[in-house]
Scaffold this active site. Structure first.
Site, PDB file in Angstrom:
ATOM      1  N   CYS A   1      -3.258   4.252   8.118  1.00 14.32           N
ATOM      2  CA  CYS A   1      -2.993   5.443   7.305  1.00 14.32           C
ATOM      3  C   CYS A   1      -1.724   5.810   7.886  1.00 14.32           C
ATOM      4  CB  CYS A   1      -4.035   6.214   7.307  1.00 14.32           C
ATOM      5  SG  CYS A   1      -3.794   7.641   6.149  1.00 14.32           S
TER       6      CYS A   1
ATOM      7  N   CYS B   1      -6.176  11.799  -9.932  1.00 15.75           N
ATOM      8  CA  CYS B   1      -6.967  11.851  -8.680  1.00 15.75           C
ATOM      9  C   CYS B   1      -6.157  12.657  -7.842  1.00 15.75           C
ATOM     10  CB  CYS B   1      -6.945  10.409  -8.117  1.00 15.75           C
ATOM     11  SG  CYS B   1      -7.891   9.399  -9.389  1.00 15.75           S
TER      12      CYS B   1
ATOM     13  N   CYS C   1     -10.605  13.674 -10.368  1.00 15.67           N
ATOM     14  CA  CYS C   1     -11.237  12.789  -9.040  1.00 15.67           C
ATOM     15  C   CYS C   1     -10.567  13.639  -7.878  1.00 15.67           C
ATOM     16  CB  CYS C   1     -10.926  11.241  -9.104  1.00 15.67           C
ATOM     17  SG  CYS C   1     -11.344  10.500  -7.511  1.00 15.67           S
TER      18      CYS C   1
ATOM     19  N   CYS D   1     -17.172   7.288  -6.223  1.00 12.61           N
ATOM     20  CA  CYS D   1     -15.842   6.434  -6.406  1.00 12.61           C
ATOM     21  C   CYS D   1     -15.689   5.945  -4.807  1.00 12.61           C
ATOM     22  CB  CYS D   1     -14.674   7.203  -6.687  1.00 12.61           C
ATOM     23  SG  CYS D   1     -13.349   5.952  -6.783  1.00 12.61           S
TER      24      CYS D   1
HETATM   25  N1  SAM Z   1      -8.784  12.000   4.061  1.00 17.23           N
HETATM   26  C1  SAM Z   1      -9.348  11.530   2.907  1.00 17.23           C
HETATM   27  C2  SAM Z   1     -10.298  10.365   3.761  1.00 17.23           C
HETATM   28  O1  SAM Z   1      -9.896   9.285   4.287  1.00 17.23           O
HETATM   29  O2  SAM Z   1     -11.516  10.316   3.051  1.00 17.23           O
HETATM   30  C3  SAM Z   1      -9.040  11.240   1.777  1.00 17.23           C
HETATM   31  C4  SAM Z   1      -7.545  10.686   1.795  1.00 17.23           C
HETATM   32  S1  SAM Z   1      -7.310   8.900   2.226  1.00 17.23           S
HETATM   33  C5  SAM Z   1      -5.903   8.665   2.079  1.00 17.23           C
HETATM   34  C6  SAM Z   1      -8.136   8.148   0.859  1.00 17.23           C
HETATM   35  C7  SAM Z   1      -8.423   6.403   1.152  1.00 17.23           C
HETATM   36  O3  SAM Z   1      -6.935   5.764   0.997  1.00 17.23           O
HETATM   37  C8  SAM Z   1      -8.922   5.966   2.597  1.00 17.23           C
HETATM   38  O4  SAM Z   1     -10.226   5.821   2.841  1.00 17.23           O
HETATM   39  C9  SAM Z   1      -8.381   4.400   2.319  1.00 17.23           C
HETATM   40  O5  SAM Z   1      -9.340   3.581   1.808  1.00 17.23           O
HETATM   41  C10 SAM Z   1      -6.968   4.452   1.492  1.00 17.23           C
HETATM   42  N2  SAM Z   1      -5.852   4.304   2.111  1.00 17.23           N
HETATM   43  C11 SAM Z   1      -5.300   5.012   2.874  1.00 17.23           C
HETATM   44  N3  SAM Z   1      -4.085   4.395   3.488  1.00 17.23           N
HETATM   45  C12 SAM Z   1      -4.102   3.241   2.757  1.00 17.23           C
HETATM   46  C13 SAM Z   1      -3.440   1.900   3.051  1.00 17.23           C
HETATM   47  N4  SAM Z   1      -2.059   2.048   3.877  1.00 17.23           N
HETATM   48  N5  SAM Z   1      -3.348   0.955   2.194  1.00 17.23           N
HETATM   49  C14 SAM Z   1      -4.525   0.917   1.560  1.00 17.23           C
HETATM   50  N6  SAM Z   1      -5.366   2.021   1.297  1.00 17.23           N
HETATM   51  C15 SAM Z   1      -5.256   2.871   1.974  1.00 17.23           C
HETATM   52 FE1  SF4 Z   2      -5.702   8.915   6.471  1.00 16.24          FE
HETATM   53 FE2  SF4 Z   2      -7.676   9.828   5.236  1.00 16.24          FE
HETATM   54 FE3  SF4 Z   2      -8.129   8.686   7.809  1.00 16.24          FE
HETATM   55 FE4  SF4 Z   2      -6.950  10.946   7.503  1.00 16.24          FE
HETATM   56  S1  SF4 Z   2      -9.060  10.637   7.314  1.00 16.24           S
HETATM   57  S2  SF4 Z   2      -6.016   9.066   8.434  1.00 16.24           S
HETATM   58  S3  SF4 Z   2      -5.851  11.051   5.616  1.00 16.24           S
HETATM   59  S4  SF4 Z   2      -7.283   7.909   5.709  1.00 16.24           S
END
Ligand code: SAM
Ligand code: SF4
Ligand code: DTB
Length: 323
Positions: free
Chosen positions: A63, A100, A131, A191
């Site tokens: 991330c 979303c 969402c 989801c």
């Molecule tokens: N922070 C919250 C969480 O992680 O539950 C919500 C936002 S987070 C960015 C949502 C989802 O985005 C993550 O669970 C992950 O599955 C997906 N995600 C994040 N970075 C990604 C990446 N580089 N490539 C593909 N999916 C990604």
């Molecule tokens: Fe990224 Fe969500 Fe993990 Fe935070 S919790 S690092 S925003 S995927």
């Protein structure tokens, strides 16, 4: 047992056997299952907005928004309500039916969850489905978001229980299952999916799909994200997944969870139109449209509409996608 029963007792070896089938057999079965439960040639379109970007304390190795990795991201605090509503109207006018909203939180505070509830109510008033994905959620926060009119809560399992600790150490698998249970109990559509292409094995991909398929109720929406590699994150530079393996994942998800909408989510910029066409053949029934996912690029809206035209696909409304 009847061939078309909805099952919640899949074993890893049964799922691996599906992965190992000849591709044409797998695609034929997946498309047949798809047509029993969903309208053929229709794909739902959602648009994403990052309502709070970066500075997240979690260490998810994929991330760009984690504070643990230097990815050069421009962080911002929670967006003002008006900005969110104008982005939703723009997405609706372009043809998206669901909006979303994602926040880079480990879990929201009650006051943050309340503010997002106001955004949900305002976005719903534009006529779009809503969402949100905000991290871990308590039962009370889930109930409050349900009252605000939230249609879907996105919370991914990300990978198999076996591979999980290689990717995230700041929260455990059970935390994710607890949030999913809170969302389900509040009556919000679930989801939930994961990410492939993070160096996991096919057994891990089967393990992720097994966990999803063996939940007490299948998630209504199952996003399959193809890792978007971001410089500075630990998984950057890893060998990309063969697109045909992504196609197989979608087909297997389609067969395991026949009524769910399987989403071809992140990572389409790395996929040819031919690979995406195979994903639709495998049963993908939804994509994200708009130039940006949360923080990374996505194909342009017009490009996607042209692809739909070439493939004879119609953009559908979410709730009516299941026949
Ligand atoms: N922070 C919250 C969480 O992680 O539950 C919500 C936002 S987070 C960015 C949502 C989802 O985005 C993550 O669970 C992950 O599955 C997906 N995600 C994040 N970075 C990604 C990446 N580089 N490539 C593909 N999916 C990604
Ligand atoms: Fe990224 Fe969500 Fe993990 Fe935070 S919790 S690092 S925003 S995927
Ligand atoms: C999901 O499963 N994929 C979306 C959505 N849920 C929130 C997020 C993809 C994020 C890709 C990386 C980024 O743009 O930051």
């Amino acid at each position: 047992m009847n061939d078309h029963a909805i099952r919640h007792d899949w074993t890893t070896s049964e799922i691996l056997a599906l992965f190992e089938r000849p591709l044409n057999d797998l695609l034929f079965e997946a498309q047949s299952v798809h047509r029993r439960h969903h309208r053929a040639n229709e794909v739902q379109v959602s648009t994403l907005l990052s309502i709070k970007t970066g500075g997240c304390p979690e260490d998810c190795k994929y991330c760009p928004q984690s504070v643990h990795y230097d990815t050069g991201l421009d962080a911002h605090a929670l967006l003002p309500l008006d900005d969110v509503v104008s982005a939703a109207e723009k997405a609706r006018d372009a043809g998206a039916t669901r909006f979303c909203m994602g926040a880079a939180w480990r879990s929201p505070t009650n006051s943050q969850a309340r503010k997002v509830g106001e955004m949900v109510a305002a976005v719903k008033a534009t006529g779009m489905e809503t969402c949100v994905t905000l991290g871990m959620l308590t039962a009370e926060q889930a109930a409050e978001l349900a009252d605000a009119g939230l249609d879907y809560y996105n919370h991914n399992l990300d990978t198999s229980p076996d591979y999980y600790a290689e990717i995230i150490t700041s929260r455990v698998y059970q935390d994710r299952l607890d949030t999913l249970a809170n969302v389900r109990a509040a009556g919000i559509n679930v989801c939930c999916g994961g990410i492939v292409g993070m160096g996991e094995t096919r057994r891990d991909r089967a393990g992720l799909l097994r966990e999803l398929a063996n939940l007490a109720e299948h998630p209504e929406s199952v996003p399959i994200n193809n890792l978007v590699q971001v410089e500075g994150t630990p998984v950057h530079g890893i060998a990309p997944l063969d697109p045909l393996e992504l196609v197989r994942c979608i087909a297997v998800a389609r067969i395991l969870m026949p009524k769910s909408v399987v989403r071809l989510s992140a990572g389409r910029t790395d996929l040819s139109p031919e690979a995406q066409a195979l994903c639709f053949m495998a049963g993908a029934g939804s994509i994200f449209c708009g130039d940006q996912l949360l923080t990374t690029p996505n194909p342009a809206f017009d490009e996607d509409m042209a692809m739909f035209g070439d493939l004879g696909i119609k953009a559908s409304a979410g709730k009516t996608a299941a026949a």
